[in-house]
Structure formats: C-alpha cells, structure tokens
Design a protein around this motif. Structure first.
Motif, PDB file in Angstrom:
ATOM      1  N   ILE A 152       0.849  -1.192   0.000  1.00  0.00           N
ATOM      2  CA  ILE A 152       0.000   0.000   0.000  1.00  0.00           C
ATOM      3  C   ILE A 152       0.882   1.238   0.000  1.00  0.00           C
ATOM      4  CG2 ILE A 152      -1.839   1.250   1.199  1.00  0.00           C
ATOM      5  CD1 ILE A 152      -2.601  -1.584   0.308  1.00  0.00           C
ATOM      6  N   ILE A 153       0.590   2.153  -0.913  1.00  0.00           N
ATOM      7  CA  ILE A 153       1.357   3.389  -1.015  1.00  0.00           C
ATOM      8  C   ILE A 153       0.393   4.569  -1.053  1.00  0.00           C
ATOM      9  CG2 ILE A 153       3.033   4.686  -2.400  1.00  0.00           C
ATOM     10  CD1 ILE A 153       3.587   1.746  -3.678  1.00  0.00           C
ATOM     11  N   ALA A 154       0.411   5.385   0.000  1.00  0.00           N
ATOM     12  CA  ALA A 154      -0.390   6.615   0.018  1.00  0.00           C
ATOM     13  C   ALA A 154       0.531   7.750  -0.426  1.00  0.00           C
ATOM     14  CB  ALA A 154      -0.945   6.881   1.412  1.00  0.00           C
ATOM     15  N   LEU A 155       0.233   8.316  -1.587  1.00  0.00           N
ATOM     16  CA  LEU A 155       1.088   9.372  -2.139  1.00  0.00           C
ATOM     17  C   LEU A 155       0.773  10.720  -1.502  1.00  0.00           C
ATOM     18  CD1 LEU A 155       1.301   8.563  -5.961  1.00  0.00           C
ATOM     19  CD2 LEU A 155       2.983   8.121  -4.189  1.00  0.00           C
ATOM     20  N   THR A 156       1.311  10.929  -0.318  1.00  0.00           N
ATOM     21  CA  THR A 156       1.183  12.208   0.365  1.00  0.00           C
ATOM     22  C   THR A 156       2.370  12.369   1.300  1.00  0.00           C
ATOM     23  OG1 THR A 156      -0.148  13.569   1.843  1.00  0.00           O
ATOM     24  CG2 THR A 156      -0.279  11.199   2.177  1.00  0.00           C
TER      25      THR A 156
ATOM     26  N   LEU B  35      -1.731  11.806   7.515  1.00  0.00           N
ATOM     27  CA  LEU B  35      -2.647  11.121   6.603  1.00  0.00           C
ATOM     28  C   LEU B  35      -2.027   9.843   6.045  1.00  0.00           C
ATOM     29  CD1 LEU B  35      -4.212  14.005   4.473  1.00  0.00           C
ATOM     30  CD2 LEU B  35      -5.336  12.603   6.198  1.00  0.00           C
ATOM     31  N   ARG B  36      -0.743   9.922   5.735  1.00  0.00           N
ATOM     32  CA  ARG B  36      -0.063   8.787   5.095  1.00  0.00           C
ATOM     33  C   ARG B  36      -0.156   7.509   5.928  1.00  0.00           C
ATOM     34  NH1 ARG B  36       6.249   7.845   4.653  1.00  0.00           N
ATOM     35  NH2 ARG B  36       6.329   6.354   2.940  1.00  0.00           N
TER      36      ARG B  36
ATOM     37  N   GLU C 260      -2.526   4.136   5.063  1.00  0.00           N
ATOM     38  CA  GLU C 260      -1.849   2.860   4.788  1.00  0.00           C
ATOM     39  C   GLU C 260      -2.197   1.813   5.846  1.00  0.00           C
ATOM     40  OE1 GLU C 260       2.337   3.591   4.216  1.00  0.00           O
ATOM     41  OE2 GLU C 260       2.009   4.693   2.350  1.00  0.00           O
ATOM     42  N   ASN C 261      -2.243   2.229   7.101  1.00  0.00           N
ATOM     43  CA  ASN C 261      -2.563   1.281   8.179  1.00  0.00           C
ATOM     44  C   ASN C 261      -3.999   0.777   8.099  1.00  0.00           C
ATOM     45  OD1 ASN C 261       0.022   1.393   9.232  1.00  0.00           O
ATOM     46  ND2 ASN C 261      -0.465   2.981  10.715  1.00  0.00           N
TER      47      ASN C 261
ATOM     48  N   GLN D  53     -13.788   8.904   8.154  1.00  0.00           N
ATOM     49  CA  GLN D  53     -13.750   9.099   6.702  1.00  0.00           C
ATOM     50  C   GLN D  53     -12.747   8.162   6.050  1.00  0.00           C
ATOM     51  OE1 GLN D  53     -13.081  13.128   5.382  1.00  0.00           O
ATOM     52  NE2 GLN D  53     -15.236  13.390   4.932  1.00  0.00           N
ATOM     53  N   ILE D  54     -11.567   8.027   6.656  1.00  0.00           N
ATOM     54  CA  ILE D  54     -10.549   7.129   6.103  1.00  0.00           C
ATOM     55  C   ILE D  54     -11.081   5.702   6.072  1.00  0.00           C
ATOM     56  CG2 ILE D  54      -8.288   6.074   6.571  1.00  0.00           C
ATOM     57  CD1 ILE D  54      -7.388   8.865   7.584  1.00  0.00           C
ATOM     58  N   SER D  55     -11.726   5.272   7.150  1.00  0.00           N
ATOM     59  CA  SER D  55     -12.261   3.917   7.221  1.00  0.00           C
ATOM     60  C   SER D  55     -13.322   3.676   6.149  1.00  0.00           C
ATOM     61  CB  SER D  55     -12.856   3.677   8.612  1.00  0.00           C
ATOM     62  OG  SER D  55     -13.420   2.394   8.686  1.00  0.00           O
ATOM     63  N   ARG D  56     -14.204   4.675   5.934  1.00  0.00           N
ATOM     64  CA  ARG D  56     -15.254   4.506   4.916  1.00  0.00           C
ATOM     65  C   ARG D  56     -14.668   4.474   3.507  1.00  0.00           C
ATOM     66  NH1 ARG D  56     -19.134   8.558   4.730  1.00  0.00           N
ATOM     67  NH2 ARG D  56     -17.938   9.953   6.049  1.00  0.00           N
ATOM     68  N   PHE D  57     -13.666   5.332   3.245  1.00  0.00           N
ATOM     69  CA  PHE D  57     -13.003   5.341   1.939  1.00  0.00           C
ATOM     70  C   PHE D  57     -12.325   3.999   1.673  1.00  0.00           C
ATOM     71  CE2 PHE D  57      -8.751   6.039  -0.038  1.00  0.00           C
ATOM     72  CZ  PHE D  57      -9.185   6.134  -1.354  1.00  0.00           C
TER      73      PHE D  57
END
Length: 199
Positions: A48-52, A57-58, A62-63, A181-185
C-alpha cells in the motif's frame, strides 16, 4: 404512555436519526475500471502506497488499508514501514524492496483534486404519491449551498508487469481526514477490489 408522549418520542428518534445521517459526509465511487486483459488470480500480497507527504494522513491511510485487507486474508506491506521518508520511495526502490518480499501488486492512493461542490435543491415538492398537498407556508425557495469536495484516486498495479490492473475514483464531501472518513473510503475501495475478484 399516552399518544402525545409516544408521538413526541417518535419525532425525537426520527430527528436524532436524521442528524446522524446528515453528519456523515457523503462519499461515492465515480469511476471503477478493471483491465479486461488481466485474467490472473486474485492478489494475496499487496504493498500500500499513500502518495502524500502529510504523515498524519499517510500512516493512517496505509494502516487502515492494511487492517481491512488483512481481515480478508491478504498479506500487506505498507510503504511507510520501508520508506519513512516518502521522497525515497521511488519506483526503482519500491521494486527492489518488493522483490525480496514477494509483493504481487501495488495499491497506490492519492488525492486527485480538491474543489467546491455546489448543491442546489429546488422548491419544496408539492406532490406526494399523486396526492396534492400544500406545505404549511407554501412552496419553499430553491436553495444553493457550497461544500468542499475531494476526488481520491486508487490504482492497482501488477507486481510483475507493473501494468495497471484496476483504477477507481471516489468523491468525498467535506474531506477531513478523520478516522471515520478514512475507514469509509478504504472500505469502499477494498469491497470493490473484492467484487472485481482482485483480492
């Protein structure tokens, strides 16, 4: 309990439910494309790569992906584990690390754009199941309001060919980066990957 108290209790419960629903920021998938040439098996090990560069947020993004994917039996590596400095996570370095770990695919997520969403609602409807009624104070005026919106993109790349296998975009209203929001996304993306038989 008399009928007045019962009606009042019912109205309060309805209002509470309505407030709960209105507090949840809307989120919907606007694009969901799968490469028809990929016929391989579902991926069992994904990075998993979060581009930020925003660490607040990153890591959570990812977690959360790691948590939800692991609950579906997928082995997960997060980019921040191997690259605390996101600038060092170049394509070449990612490939080097992943080859030794048996990574089969890369899931890359990023914010594609941020803007303003305009919502307009027309005058109060005066028809209900073909019965005409007049609201107490007549039809309401059209209402327009603006709200912040972000478009989030997710792309799944095959680890061997590095070709794109799947892509989606999700529109989130009033993005806050909250845990909810992160969990729902993440749930929306992971469910779609499962439905597309990619995990």
């Amino acid at each position: 309990m008399n009928s007045t108290k019962l009606a009042l209790t019912g109205m309060l419960l309805f209002a509470a439910a309505l407030m709960t629903l209105s507090c949840a920021s809307p989120m919907r998938m606007t694009d969901n494309w799968r490469n028809s040439t990929y016929t391989g098996p579902a991926y069992k090990k994904i990075m998993i790569i979060a581009l930020t560069k925003q660490e607040d947020l990153r890591r959570p993004i990812e977690n959360e992906f790691a948590k939800q994917l692991r609950s579906r039996g997928v082995e997960v590596a997060t980019c921040h584990e191997y690259f605390p400095d996101p600038d060092k996570a170049t394509r070449e370095e990612l490939v080097k690390v992943s080859q030794g770990k048996g990574i089969e695919a890369y899931l890359i997520v990023r914010v594609l754009g941020v803007g303003t969403d305009v919502v307009t609602s027309g005058p109060t409807d005066t028809t209900m199941n073909s019965l005409t009624y007049v609201p107490w104070f007549g039809p309401g005026p059209a209402m327009t309001r603006q709200r912040e919106a972000a478009t989030l993109e997710s792309r799944l790349y095959d680890g061997k060919t590095t070709g794109i296998v799947w892509r989606s975009t999700v529109d989130a209203v009033n993005p806050s980066g909250s845990d909810d929001q992160i969990s729902r996304f993440v749930s929306l993306v992971v469910t779609t990957l499962r439905d597309k038989k990619l995990i």
